[in-house]
Write a protein that holds these residues in place. Structure first.
Motif, PDB file in Angstrom:
ATOM      1  N   LEU A   1       0.846  -1.172   0.000  1.00  0.00           N
ATOM      2  CA  LEU A   1       0.000   0.000   0.000  1.00  0.00           C
ATOM      3  C   LEU A   1       0.893   1.236   0.000  1.00  0.00           C
ATOM      4  CD1 LEU A   1      -2.910   1.202   0.430  1.00  0.00           C
ATOM      5  CD2 LEU A   1      -2.445   1.035   2.891  1.00  0.00           C
ATOM      6  N   VAL A   2       0.476   2.271  -0.710  1.00  0.00           N
ATOM      7  CA  VAL A   2       1.230   3.527  -0.738  1.00  0.00           C
ATOM      8  C   VAL A   2       0.351   4.631  -0.158  1.00  0.00           C
ATOM      9  CG1 VAL A   2       2.291   5.259  -2.255  1.00  0.00           C
ATOM     10  CG2 VAL A   2       2.641   2.828  -2.695  1.00  0.00           C
ATOM     11  N   LEU A   3       0.956   5.479   0.661  1.00  0.00           N
ATOM     12  CA  LEU A   3       0.262   6.621   1.251  1.00  0.00           C
ATOM     13  C   LEU A   3       0.750   7.882   0.569  1.00  0.00           C
ATOM     14  CD1 LEU A   3       0.595   5.583   5.003  1.00  0.00           C
ATOM     15  CD2 LEU A   3      -1.290   5.096   3.420  1.00  0.00           C
ATOM     16  N   ASP A   4      -0.163   8.605  -0.055  1.00  0.00           N
ATOM     17  CA  ASP A   4       0.174   9.823  -0.774  1.00  0.00           C
ATOM     18  C   ASP A   4       0.392  10.967   0.209  1.00  0.00           C
ATOM     19  OD1 ASP A   4       0.577  11.225  -3.184  1.00  0.00           O
ATOM     20  OD2 ASP A   4      -1.490  11.930  -3.199  1.00  0.00           O
ATOM     21  N   ASN A   5       1.260  11.888  -0.157  1.00  0.00           N
ATOM     22  CA  ASN A   5       1.524  13.073   0.678  1.00  0.00           C
ATOM     23  C   ASN A   5       0.344  14.030   0.645  1.00  0.00           C
ATOM     24  OD1 ASN A   5       4.217  12.287   1.167  1.00  0.00           O
ATOM     25  ND2 ASN A   5       4.852  13.192  -0.753  1.00  0.00           N
ATOM     26  N   PHE A   6       0.154  14.711   1.763  1.00  0.00           N
ATOM     27  CA  PHE A   6      -0.820  15.806   1.785  1.00  0.00           C
ATOM     28  C   PHE A   6      -0.181  17.007   1.110  1.00  0.00           C
ATOM     29  CE2 PHE A   6      -2.735  14.234   6.063  1.00  0.00           C
ATOM     30  CZ  PHE A   6      -3.426  13.255   5.400  1.00  0.00           C
ATOM     31  N   VAL A   7      -0.962  17.822   0.593  1.00  0.00           N
ATOM     32  CA  VAL A   7      -0.637  19.057  -0.099  1.00  0.00           C
ATOM     33  C   VAL A   7       0.051  18.778  -1.430  1.00  0.00           C
ATOM     34  CG1 VAL A   7       0.381  21.345   0.005  1.00  0.00           C
ATOM     35  CG2 VAL A   7      -0.519  20.323   2.092  1.00  0.00           C
ATOM     36  N   TYR A   8       1.273  18.292  -1.447  1.00  0.00           N
ATOM     37  CA  TYR A   8       1.966  18.034  -2.714  1.00  0.00           C
ATOM     38  C   TYR A   8       1.827  16.554  -3.050  1.00  0.00           C
ATOM     39  CZ  TYR A   8       3.792  22.690  -2.097  1.00  0.00           C
ATOM     40  OH  TYR A   8       3.887  24.044  -1.928  1.00  0.00           O
ATOM     41  N   ASN A   9       0.801  16.232  -3.834  1.00  0.00           N
ATOM     42  CA  ASN A   9       0.526  14.847  -4.216  1.00  0.00           C
ATOM     43  C   ASN A   9       1.544  14.335  -5.220  1.00  0.00           C
ATOM     44  OD1 ASN A   9      -3.123  14.857  -4.363  1.00  0.00           O
ATOM     45  ND2 ASN A   9      -1.765  15.057  -2.645  1.00  0.00           N
ATOM     46  N   GLY A  10       1.540  13.040  -5.366  1.00  0.00           N
ATOM     47  CA  GLY A  10       2.358  12.428  -6.395  1.00  0.00           C
ATOM     48  C   GLY A  10       1.735  12.657  -7.762  1.00  0.00           C
ATOM     49  N   GLY A  11       2.528  12.821  -8.756  1.00  0.00           N
ATOM     50  CA  GLY A  11       2.055  12.930 -10.135  1.00  0.00           C
ATOM     51  C   GLY A  11       2.587  11.725 -10.888  1.00  0.00           C
ATOM     52  N   ALA A  12       3.818  11.846 -11.374  1.00  0.00           N
ATOM     53  CA  ALA A  12       4.466  10.721 -12.064  1.00  0.00           C
ATOM     54  C   ALA A  12       4.650   9.542 -11.112  1.00  0.00           C
ATOM     55  CB  ALA A  12       5.809  11.163 -12.639  1.00  0.00           C
ATOM     56  N   THR A  13       4.950   9.835  -9.858  1.00  0.00           N
ATOM     57  CA  THR A  13       5.128   8.758  -8.872  1.00  0.00           C
ATOM     58  C   THR A  13       3.830   7.978  -8.700  1.00  0.00           C
ATOM     59  OG1 THR A  13       6.808  10.028  -7.703  1.00  0.00           O
ATOM     60  CG2 THR A  13       5.754   8.242  -6.484  1.00  0.00           C
ATOM     61  N   THR A  14       2.718   8.688  -8.609  1.00  0.00           N
ATOM     62  CA  THR A  14       1.423   8.013  -8.489  1.00  0.00           C
ATOM     63  C   THR A  14       1.148   7.157  -9.717  1.00  0.00           C
ATOM     64  OG1 THR A  14       0.507   9.709  -7.048  1.00  0.00           O
ATOM     65  CG2 THR A  14      -1.071   8.377  -8.296  1.00  0.00           C
ATOM     66  N   MET A  15       1.441   7.682 -10.889  1.00  0.00           N
ATOM     67  CA  MET A  15       1.216   6.903 -12.108  1.00  0.00           C
ATOM     68  C   MET A  15       2.055   5.630 -12.091  1.00  0.00           C
ATOM     69  SD  MET A  15      -0.827   7.217 -14.561  1.00  0.00           S
ATOM     70  CE  MET A  15      -1.113   5.935 -15.747  1.00  0.00           C
ATOM     71  N   ASN A  16       3.309   5.720 -11.631  1.00  0.00           N
ATOM     72  CA  ASN A  16       4.159   4.530 -11.521  1.00  0.00           C
ATOM     73  C   ASN A  16       3.572   3.522 -10.538  1.00  0.00           C
ATOM     74  OD1 ASN A  16       6.033   5.484 -13.365  1.00  0.00           O
ATOM     75  ND2 ASN A  16       7.365   6.337 -11.801  1.00  0.00           N
ATOM     76  N   VAL A  17       3.060   4.020  -9.425  1.00  0.00           N
ATOM     77  CA  VAL A  17       2.447   3.146  -8.416  1.00  0.00           C
ATOM     78  C   VAL A  17       1.240   2.429  -9.013  1.00  0.00           C
ATOM     79  CG1 VAL A  17       1.145   3.174  -6.240  1.00  0.00           C
ATOM     80  CG2 VAL A  17       3.302   4.428  -6.417  1.00  0.00           C
ATOM     81  N   LEU A  18       0.398   3.154  -9.732  1.00  0.00           N
ATOM     82  CA  LEU A  18      -0.780   2.549 -10.350  1.00  0.00           C
ATOM     83  C   LEU A  18      -0.387   1.542 -11.421  1.00  0.00           C
ATOM     84  CD1 LEU A  18      -3.107   5.689 -10.564  1.00  0.00           C
ATOM     85  CD2 LEU A  18      -3.152   3.832  -8.872  1.00  0.00           C
ATOM     86  N   TRP A  19       0.637   1.875 -12.224  1.00  0.00           N
ATOM     87  CA  TRP A  19       1.135   0.934 -13.236  1.00  0.00           C
ATOM     88  C   TRP A  19       1.631  -0.349 -12.575  1.00  0.00           C
ATOM     89  CZ3 TRP A  19       0.877  -0.362 -18.064  1.00  0.00           C
ATOM     90  CH2 TRP A  19       0.566   0.591 -19.025  1.00  0.00           C
ATOM     91  N   ALA A  20       2.217  -0.224 -11.403  1.00  0.00           N
ATOM     92  CA  ALA A  20       2.733  -1.395 -10.686  1.00  0.00           C
ATOM     93  C   ALA A  20       1.608  -2.190 -10.024  1.00  0.00           C
ATOM     94  CB  ALA A  20       3.755  -0.958  -9.642  1.00  0.00           C
ATOM     95  N   GLY A  21       0.384  -1.650 -10.050  1.00  0.00           N
ATOM     96  CA  GLY A  21      -0.756  -2.367  -9.488  1.00  0.00           C
ATOM     97  C   GLY A  21      -0.870  -2.251  -7.979  1.00  0.00           C
ATOM     98  N   ILE A  22      -0.338  -1.182  -7.411  1.00  0.00           N
ATOM     99  CA  ILE A  22      -0.361  -0.998  -5.963  1.00  0.00           C
ATOM    100  C   ILE A  22      -1.366   0.093  -5.599  1.00  0.00           C
ATOM    101  CG2 ILE A  22       1.026  -0.430  -3.926  1.00  0.00           C
ATOM    102  CD1 ILE A  22       1.830  -3.059  -5.359  1.00  0.00           C
TER     103      ILE A  22
END
Length: 142
Positions: A22-43
């Motif tokens: 599981l990944v916990l996103d940061n408050f205020v400054y969210n992930g952009g490319a990092t979030t996309m990588n996490v989603l691509w990895a299926g997490i």
């Protein structure tokens, strides 16, 4: 928490992400490319959106990935969902992982070839509009 070395290839980077539950996103400054990588990895990734665009990037990606259940609106909701998924609801966590893995090849969010084609079309339209001295406006690509 697992600390891994920096990887230069996207394949190895995604493999490292896949060691997460599981990944916990940061408050205020969210992930952009990092979030996309996490989603691509299926997490699965939990986020709490804010008002500015940089506070909503992860929530936008989660909605596009059909995972709106991972978007919470309060600090307590964020904490509660994280604790539940990390401790007592492992079946739900597996459900989210399966949902992401199944959607990767079905949803427009993950269709990089189409995205790149449409981005190139949008740039071409912008250049043509500029050459014609048209007013700056939104560009829509079909």
């Amino acid at each position: 928490i697992i600390f891994t070395p920096i990887e230069n290839s996207i394949e190895k980077h995604l493999q490292q992400i896949q060691t997460s539950d599981l990944v916990l996103d940061n408050f205020v400054y969210n992930g952009g490319a990092t979030t996309m990588n996490v989603l691509w990895a299926g997490i699965p990734i939990i986020t709490k959106p804010g008002n500015a665009y940089y506070e909503r990037m992860t929530s936008t990606l989660l909605y596009a990935a059909n995972c709106s259940q991972l978007v919470v609106l309060s600090n307590s909701g964020y904490e509660n969902l994280a604790v539940k998924l990390a401790t007592t609801h492992s079946k739900k966590l597996i459900y989210y992982k399966n949902q992401l893995n199944n959607n990767r090849f079905k949803l427009p969010l993950f269709d990089m070839k189409k995205w790149a084609t449409n981005f190139a079309k949008g740039i071409l339209i912008a250049v043509q509009n500029n050459a014609k001295s048209l007013t700056k406006d939104h560009i829509y690509v079909n």
